[in-house]
Design an enzyme around this catalytic site. Structure first.
Site, PDB file in Angstrom:
ATOM      1  N   GLN A 127       0.793  -1.885   0.213  1.00 21.97           N
ATOM      2  CA  GLN A 127      -0.160  -0.416   0.341  1.00 21.97           C
ATOM      3  C   GLN A 127       0.917   0.972   0.181  1.00 21.97           C
ATOM      4  O   GLN A 127       1.227   1.680   1.262  1.00 21.97           O
ATOM      5  CB  GLN A 127      -0.929  -0.321   1.408  1.00 21.97           C
ATOM      6  N   GLY A 128       1.227   1.765  -1.590  1.00 20.99           N
ATOM      7  CA  GLY A 128       1.620   3.442  -1.358  1.00 20.99           C
ATOM      8  C   GLY A 128       1.024   4.617  -0.776  1.00 20.99           C
ATOM      9  O   GLY A 128       0.529   5.302  -1.794  1.00 20.99           O
ATOM     10  N   GLU A 245      -9.289  -1.081   5.897  1.00 17.09           N
ATOM     11  CA  GLU A 245      -8.168  -1.058   7.124  1.00 17.09           C
ATOM     12  C   GLU A 245      -8.387  -0.783   8.511  1.00 17.09           C
ATOM     13  O   GLU A 245      -8.003  -1.916   9.641  1.00 17.09           O
ATOM     14  CB  GLU A 245      -7.589  -0.203   6.562  1.00 17.09           C
TER      15      GLU A 245
HETATM   16  C1  LIG Z   1       4.144  -0.386  11.940  1.00 10.16           C
HETATM   17  C2  LIG Z   1       3.772   0.650  10.381  1.00 10.16           C
HETATM   18  C3  LIG Z   1       3.366   0.369   8.882  1.00 10.16           C
HETATM   19  C4  LIG Z   1       2.836   1.146   8.173  1.00 10.16           C
HETATM   20  N1  LIG Z   1       2.412   0.980   7.068  1.00 10.16           N
HETATM   21  C5  LIG Z   1       1.761   1.174   6.190  1.00 10.16           C
HETATM   22  C6  LIG Z   1       1.420   0.747   4.463  1.00 10.16           C
HETATM   23  O1  LIG Z   1       2.187  -0.219   4.094  1.00 10.16           O
HETATM   24  N2  LIG Z   1       1.589   2.207   3.595  1.00 10.16           N
HETATM   25  C7  LIG Z   1       1.781   3.415   3.242  1.00 10.16           C
HETATM   26  O2  LIG Z   1       1.043   3.789   3.199  1.00 10.16           O
HETATM   27  N3  LIG Z   1       1.775   3.897   5.160  1.00 10.16           N
HETATM   28  C8  LIG Z   1       2.145   2.631   6.190  1.00 10.16           C
HETATM   29  N4  LIG Z   1       2.475   3.290   7.200  1.00 10.16           N
HETATM   30  C9  LIG Z   1       2.319   4.885   7.812  1.00 10.16           C
HETATM   31  C10 LIG Z   1       1.542   4.945   8.809  1.00 10.16           C
HETATM   32  O3  LIG Z   1       0.349   5.376   7.890  1.00 10.16           O
HETATM   33  C11 LIG Z   1       2.068   6.496   8.946  1.00 10.16           C
HETATM   34  O4  LIG Z   1       3.425   6.115   9.846  1.00 10.16           O
HETATM   35  C12 LIG Z   1       1.175   7.348  10.086  1.00 10.16           C
HETATM   36  O5  LIG Z   1      -0.361   7.720   9.077  1.00 10.16           O
HETATM   37  C13 LIG Z   1       1.430   8.516  10.290  1.00 10.16           C
HETATM   38  O6  LIG Z   1       2.128   9.648   9.712  1.00 10.16           O
HETATM   39  P1  LIG Z   1       4.189   9.885   9.939  1.00 10.16           P
HETATM   40  O7  LIG Z   1       4.191   9.127  10.729  1.00 10.16           O
HETATM   41  O8  LIG Z   1       3.898  10.891   8.704  1.00 10.16           O
HETATM   42  O9  LIG Z   1       3.207  10.873  10.871  1.00 10.16           O
HETATM   43  P2  LIG Z   1       2.869  12.533  11.272  1.00 10.16           P
HETATM   44  O10 LIG Z   1       1.356  12.980  10.332  1.00 10.16           O
HETATM   45  O11 LIG Z   1       3.697  13.324  10.813  1.00 10.16           O
HETATM   46  O12 LIG Z   1       2.598  12.828  12.410  1.00 10.16           O
HETATM   47  C14 LIG Z   1       3.136  12.951  13.751  1.00 10.16           C
HETATM   48  C15 LIG Z   1       2.761  12.944  15.169  1.00 10.16           C
HETATM   49  O13 LIG Z   1       1.935  14.055  14.935  1.00 10.16           O
HETATM   50  C16 LIG Z   1       0.588  13.939  15.586  1.00 10.16           C
HETATM   51  N5  LIG Z   1      -0.717  14.582  14.555  1.00 10.16           N
HETATM   52  C17 LIG Z   1      -0.275  14.657  12.632  1.00 10.16           C
HETATM   53  N6  LIG Z   1      -1.732  15.630  12.299  1.00 10.16           N
HETATM   54  C18 LIG Z   1      -2.689  15.413  13.329  1.00 10.16           C
HETATM   55  C19 LIG Z   1      -3.799  16.840  13.990  1.00 10.16           C
HETATM   56  N7  LIG Z   1      -4.468  17.400  12.407  1.00 10.16           N
HETATM   57  N8  LIG Z   1      -4.298  16.420  15.022  1.00 10.16           N
HETATM   58  C20 LIG Z   1      -3.601  16.042  15.974  1.00 10.16           C
HETATM   59  N9  LIG Z   1      -2.389  15.735  15.457  1.00 10.16           N
HETATM   60  C21 LIG Z   1      -1.794  14.973  14.686  1.00 10.16           C
HETATM   61  C22 LIG Z   1       0.392  11.871  14.838  1.00 10.16           C
HETATM   62  O14 LIG Z   1      -0.550  12.217  15.249  1.00 10.16           O
HETATM   63  C23 LIG Z   1       1.739  11.857  15.605  1.00 10.16           C
HETATM   64  O15 LIG Z   1       1.354  11.915  16.426  1.00 10.16           O
HETATM   65  C24 LIG Z   1       2.573   2.303   8.693  1.00 10.16           C
HETATM   66  C25 LIG Z   1       2.968   2.569   9.520  1.00 10.16           C
HETATM   67  C26 LIG Z   1       3.929   1.790  10.771  1.00 10.16           C
HETATM   68  C27 LIG Z   1       4.079   2.604  11.515  1.00 10.16           C
END
Ligand SMILES: Cc1cc2nc3c(=O)[nH]c(=O)nc-3n(C[C@H](O)[C@H](O)[C@H](O)COP(=O)(O)OP(=O)(O)OC[C@H]3O[C@@H](n4cnc5c(N)ncnc54)[C@H](O)[C@@H]3O)c2cc1C
Length: 395
Positions: A127-128, A245
């Site tokens: 899933q990209g 999901e």
């Molecule tokens: C084990 C694992 C598997 C994954 N697998 C996939 C996958 O297969 N494909 C894929 O595409 N992605 C995948 N991900 C990515 C995952 O979807 C993202 O890590 C997640 O959506 C958070 O985005 P980010 O890491 O950029 O954090 P950010 O969005 O930068 O968030 C950083 C912090 O800020 C907080 N925050 C951000 N925006 C808000 C808001 N509007 N209000 C309040 N708080 C906020 C967040 O809660 C977090 O604490 C995976 C992640 C993990 C940990």
């Protein structure tokens, strides 16, 4: 919703039980200790076998290789799989998220082309979605696709892509129009990971596994026939994947949590704490009882989510309630385990003193990601506030 099993559900359960009894491989416990990279072919073979019995995706329509099972039958399926400690299936994202999205939004040609190989695990899907600057705020993503004759030409980077290292195909969200509001210029492409210009770099996690990856796209050509849904309507297609999901995972996870808490209760009778067993320690007992009750609440939440799906035909924002609940509950459960085991809890699988061959030390580390993957807890609370409680949007 009637929670007693109907005669039809009993028949379904008994047929599944008989099949599992005859087919669950006896050597899974030895394989389960190995890194996913090594055990993956084993999990592929197991999924193929399940699909030979038409058990890989029971809730999918019969014409697409499922059994048209009801939601109650789906819950029975996961309970029975957990009861016999069956191995997981290799194509978790293909079966759980991407297959249902292709069935819902794909053309008949796309369904015929992709669905059978998702079921048989012949083609593994990833899933990209996430990018370095677009996780929670997915609609800000910048990977772009430019139309060039009969192809889209893709350039950009994705990150945290689970199964990227083994993925044959990817559900990729790209920007096809940068001149409209950000949610309106996205498109979903089905991308062959063997296309020239796709580069996958594994990321090592604290569990030691390289479950997820960075993916780079350099002038990758994707035929226009591989657009899923409509051009510039990718946001709706991606949200439908995210709803699957968040909405349906609870049914799969509840029996596993139940098994874990029962095992933890058993182990609490053996591990010592302050001269008594952990099971005699008042605080540990309260924590175990609280966790046991919460696992039952999780089951009831799942039935509520199922009722909603029965009424509307698709998972809704209530899935976010279940997502927060299971992810935070799983972390609490693993925390209690560490408190019971003391220093033994930290030993990894290869150590002869590790508890249950290291599944608890692994579980403690892996569950930290639960409140991030599939949308962080903060984001889920925001969704519940807006879409379930009707509060105004946050600024
Ligand atoms: C084990 C694992 C598997 C994954 N697998 C996939 C996958 O297969 N494909 C894929 O595409 N992605 C995948 N991900 C990515 C995952 O979807 C993202 O890590 C997640 O959506 C958070 O985005 P980010 O890491 O950029 O954090 P950010 O969005 O930068 O968030 C950083 C912090 O800020 C907080 N925050 C951000 N925006 C808000 C808001 N509007 N209000 C309040 N708080 C906020 C967040 O809660 C977090 O604490 C995976 C992640 C993990 C940990």
């Amino acid at each position: 919703m009637d929670l007693n099993l109907s005669p039809e559900e009993v028949r379904f359960r008994d047929e599944l039980r008989a099949w599992l009894l005859a087919n669950v491989p006896p050597d899974w416990s030895a394989w389960r200790e190995k890194p996913i990279e090594e055990s993956f072919p084993y999990l592929r073979a197991w999924q193929r076998k399940l699909q030979e019995g038409r058990w890989a995706a029971v809730s999918w329509p019969k014409e697409y290789g499922g059994r048209g099972a009801t939601l109650m039958q789906l819950a029975i399926f996961w309970e029975e799989m957990a009861r016999v400690e069956a191995p997981p299936m290799a194509n978790a994202l293909g079966l759980g998220l991407i297959g249902p999205t292709i069935i819902a939004h794909g053309t008949e040609e796309q369904r015929k082309r992709f669905i059978p190989k998702i079921l048989s695990a012949e083609e593994i899907w990833c899933q990209g979605f996430s990018e370095p600057n677009a996780g929670s705020d997915l609609a800000s993503l910048q990977t772009e696709a430019r139309l060039d004759g009969g192809h889209y030409v893709v350039n950009g980077q994705k990150v945290w892509t689970s199964y990227g290292w083994v993925g044959d195909w990817c559900e990729l969200v790209v920007r096809t129009d940068a001149n409209v509001p950000k949610h309106k210029g996205l498109t979903v492409l089905l991308v062959d990971m063997k296309s020239p210009g796709v580069e996958v770099r594994p990321l090592r996690q604290m569990t030691g596994e390289t479950e997820f990856n960075e993916m780079f796209f350099h002038d990758v050509r994707v035929p226009v026939e591989n657009v899923l849904g409509k051009v510039n309507d990718g946001w709706n297609v991606a949200v439908s994947t995210l709803m699957h999901e968040r909405g349906a995972y609870g049914a799969r996870l509840h029996p596993l949590f139940k098994r874990n808490i029962n095992r933890l209760i058993e182990l609490s009778r053996k591990f010592q704490k302050n001269g008594h067993t952990a099971a005699q320690d008042p605080l540990t007992r309260q924590k175990l009882a609280q966790c046991y009750a919460e696992i039952e609440i999780m089951r009831l939440n799942q039935l509520r989510a199922f009722s909603r799906i029965s009424a509307t035909g698709a998972p809704g924002p209530e899935g976010s309630i279940q997502k927060i609940f299971w992810s935070e509950l799983n972390q609490r459960l693993q925390q209690i385990a560490q408190e019971i085991f003391g220093a033994y809890g930290q030993l990894l699988g290869g150590d002869s003193h590790a508890v249950d061959k290291g599944i608890w030390s692994y579980g403690y580390l892996r569950t930290r990601g639960n409140t991030i993957e599939a949308g962080t807890s903060e984001v889920q609370r925001s969704i519940i506030g807006h879409f379930v409680l009707g509060l105004p949007k946050s600024y």
